[in-house]
Design an enzyme around this catalytic site. Structure first.
Site, PDB file in Angstrom:
ATOM      1  N   ASP A  23       0.989  -8.287   0.203  1.00  0.00           N
ATOM      2  CA  ASP A  23       2.243  -8.693  -0.429  1.00  0.00           C
ATOM      3  C   ASP A  23       3.446  -8.588   0.502  1.00  0.00           C
ATOM      4  O   ASP A  23       3.708  -9.493   1.280  1.00  0.00           O
ATOM      5  CB  ASP A  23       2.444  -7.866  -1.703  1.00  0.00           C
ATOM      6  N   HIS A  81       0.136  -8.150  -9.398  1.00  0.00           N
ATOM      7  CA  HIS A  81       0.710  -6.856  -9.818  1.00  0.00           C
ATOM      8  C   HIS A  81       0.136  -6.433 -11.180  1.00  0.00           C
ATOM      9  O   HIS A  81      -0.633  -5.503 -11.260  1.00  0.00           O
ATOM     10  CB  HIS A  81       2.243  -6.832  -9.842  1.00  0.00           C
TER      11      HIS A  81
END
Ligand SMILES: [Zn+2]
Length: 503
Positions: free
Chosen positions: A376, A325
């Site tokens: 993800d 991220h």
């Protein structure tokens, strides 16, 4: 919550030795079954040949008429500009654009269960997490094998040849270890084999329930008890018991990696043993980093430093490390990540679906961080979409076009992704690399009319997972003409695995 000190830190003596000779590592193969292109015992490796109408050879230009030869799961020769009538008999034609295998550098397989259903109504990352925990509470090693096999098969259909599974669902509900404390991790390794992918099992240390806004540690919730080993010393003992060999391999298609879940779930004094395990074994080290502003604020309140600085102080940054991220960073954080050559895995679809924000991809790349991508939460599984969103998000944030070209985005989805997962010998179509090939047809409704000179731009900026027709992983056919060869009905497999979790 106060966590006990780690018993003895990393178990260096019992851990695997530094990774070496990775190029010799084998292709994916199901247990007991030789992969295509591998010799039977005592036999000679079969030579396989493909003739790609167009091929992006990794890092370079798109070339036409590329004759690609492999044996033993490894590319042996790559020759562009070979006319169709000059290829040897038995060569397989590959119309369209052929790419190296795609790497999905960040996956939580069970999050696939939440696709669509969490899109009804409003919410935040934190409300999504509550639903995710409900699913986590229902999985067993058997049901996780079924779900992960189906999810990895969906990935293979999208051109993924290697997945980084960020794995923290370790124990039975309530936190009791299974008879084999690594039963859940082994289910994921088996699932990858049965879906035809390589896997890096990023075994995740997860110890606390989070950080309150004032920085105090939150106790583990009942569901989160499945995630914890109690302390980093016991985490290290369990990971070592997975039994990686001297190359870090857990099976020919699987290698060991480690992860610090986040500053929310691992106190700084427990991070160092995880970093040490990585340093001693040469294993990739991943961590979630600054996905939410609230994480940064709580971390500052708890430790007087940003999550990046906390991880840096714990020895968790460096070229073998990947921060996932990296959305909400300070200028100094970006300098620390880039200066240490720490890789950053962007997950743009998840970050959009969870309203996380847009990370500073351009600044991170300029500072020196290699970029990779992952799906993800699997709100969608489409690595071409992930890759183009790196550039599209940059455009939305900066008001400018063209920070990342198609080749840079393709590198993020191929060679950079494989490298951050500990497979630096994959992700390029060059002699000596693992024989992974992904072919994207250019005659689909989305890509019809693509010009040869800009075929890579067309595929990266307009292609989708549905345009992938053929996938070879480690020299072995996994997808032919859009059909998975090991999981014949991927939709049915997903439906069957997801039903009990959502009932
Ligand atoms: Zn994640």
């Amino acid at each position: 919550m106060t966590s006990p000190e780690p018993a003895a830190g990393p178990k260096a003596a019992a851990g695997p030795k530094a990774a070496a000779g990775l190029r010799a590592a084998g292709p994916p193969e199901a247990a007991g079954r030789p992969a295509a292109g591998r010799p039977a015992a005592g036999g000679r490796a079969e030579v396989r040949r493909w003739h790609a109408e167009l091929a992006w050879l990794g890092r370079g230009d798109v070339r036409a008429g590329v004759l690609i030869e492999a044996s033993g799961g490894v590319f042996r020769a790559v020759t562009p500009d070979v006319p169709p009538d000059a290829v040897p008999t038995g060569t397989e034609r590959r119309p369209g654009l052929t790419l190296p295998g795609l790497a999905n550098a960040h996956s939580h397989a069970f999050h696939r269960a939440l696709r669509g259903i969490t899109e009804a109504g409003e919410g935040t990352f934190w409300t999504w997490r509550e639903r995710m925990y409900q699913v986590a509470g229902r999985l067993s090693p058997d049901s996780y094998l079924d779900l992960a096999r189906a999810v990895y098969a969906e990935m293979a259909l999208a051109g993924v040849t290697c997945v980084g599974e960020f794995h923290y669902l370790h124990h039975a509900p309530g936190g009791t270890p299974y008879a084999d404390p690594n039963a859940m991790g082994r289910a994921l390794i088996q699932a990858a084999a049965e879906a035809g992918l390589r896997i890096t099992l990023l075994d995740t240390c997860y110890l606390t329930g989070g950080l309150a806004p004032d920085g105090t540690a939150v106790p583990l919730s009942p569901v989160q008890r499945r995630f914890t080993d109690g302390d980093a010393g016991r985490w290290a003992d369990r990971v070592t018991a997975l039994g990686p060999d001297e190359h870090g391999l857990l099976a020919p298609h699987a290698r060991a990696g480690v992860a610090i879940h986040s500053v929310r779930a691992v106190p700084p004094d427990q991070m160092h043993p995880v970093a040490e395990w990585s340093h001693h074994s040469g294993a990739p080290l991943h961590a979630h980093l600054s996905e939410q502003p609230a994480e940064n604020e709580a971390c500052l309140a708890a430790y007087g430093a940003t999550p990046t600085r906390v991880l840096d102080a714990a020895g968790a940054l460096g070229p073998r490390s990947t921060m996932v991220h990296a959305t909400h960073l300070t200028r100094h954080d970006i300098e620390l990540l880039g200066g240490s050559r720490t890789c950053v895995c962007l997950c743009p679809t998840t970050e959009a679906f969870l309203a996380d924000g847009i990370g500073p991809a351009g600044a991170l790349a300029a500072a020196g961080s290699p970029l990779t991508v992952g799906s993800d939460s699997h709100a969608v599984i489409d690595l071409l979409d992930e890759a183009r969103r790196v550039e599209l998000d940059e455009r939305l944030a900066s008001g400018r076009r063209g920070r990342f070209g198609a080749a840079a985005l393709a590198e993020a989805a191929t060679v950079a992704g494989h490298t951050c997962l500990g497979w630096p010998q994959a992700g390029e179509i060059v002699p000596g690399a693992l024989a992974d090939l992904v072919t994207v047809r250019l005659d689909t409704p989305r890509l019809a009319g693509a010009a040869a000179g800009t075929a890579l731009e067309s595929v990266i900026f307009a292609g989708t997972a549905a345009d992938v027709t053929d996938v070879v992983a480690g020299g072995r056919d996994v997808v032919r003409h859009g059909r998975h060869l090991l999981v014949p009905d991927v939709s049915a497999a997903l439906t069957q695995a997801l039903g009990p979790l959502l009932a």
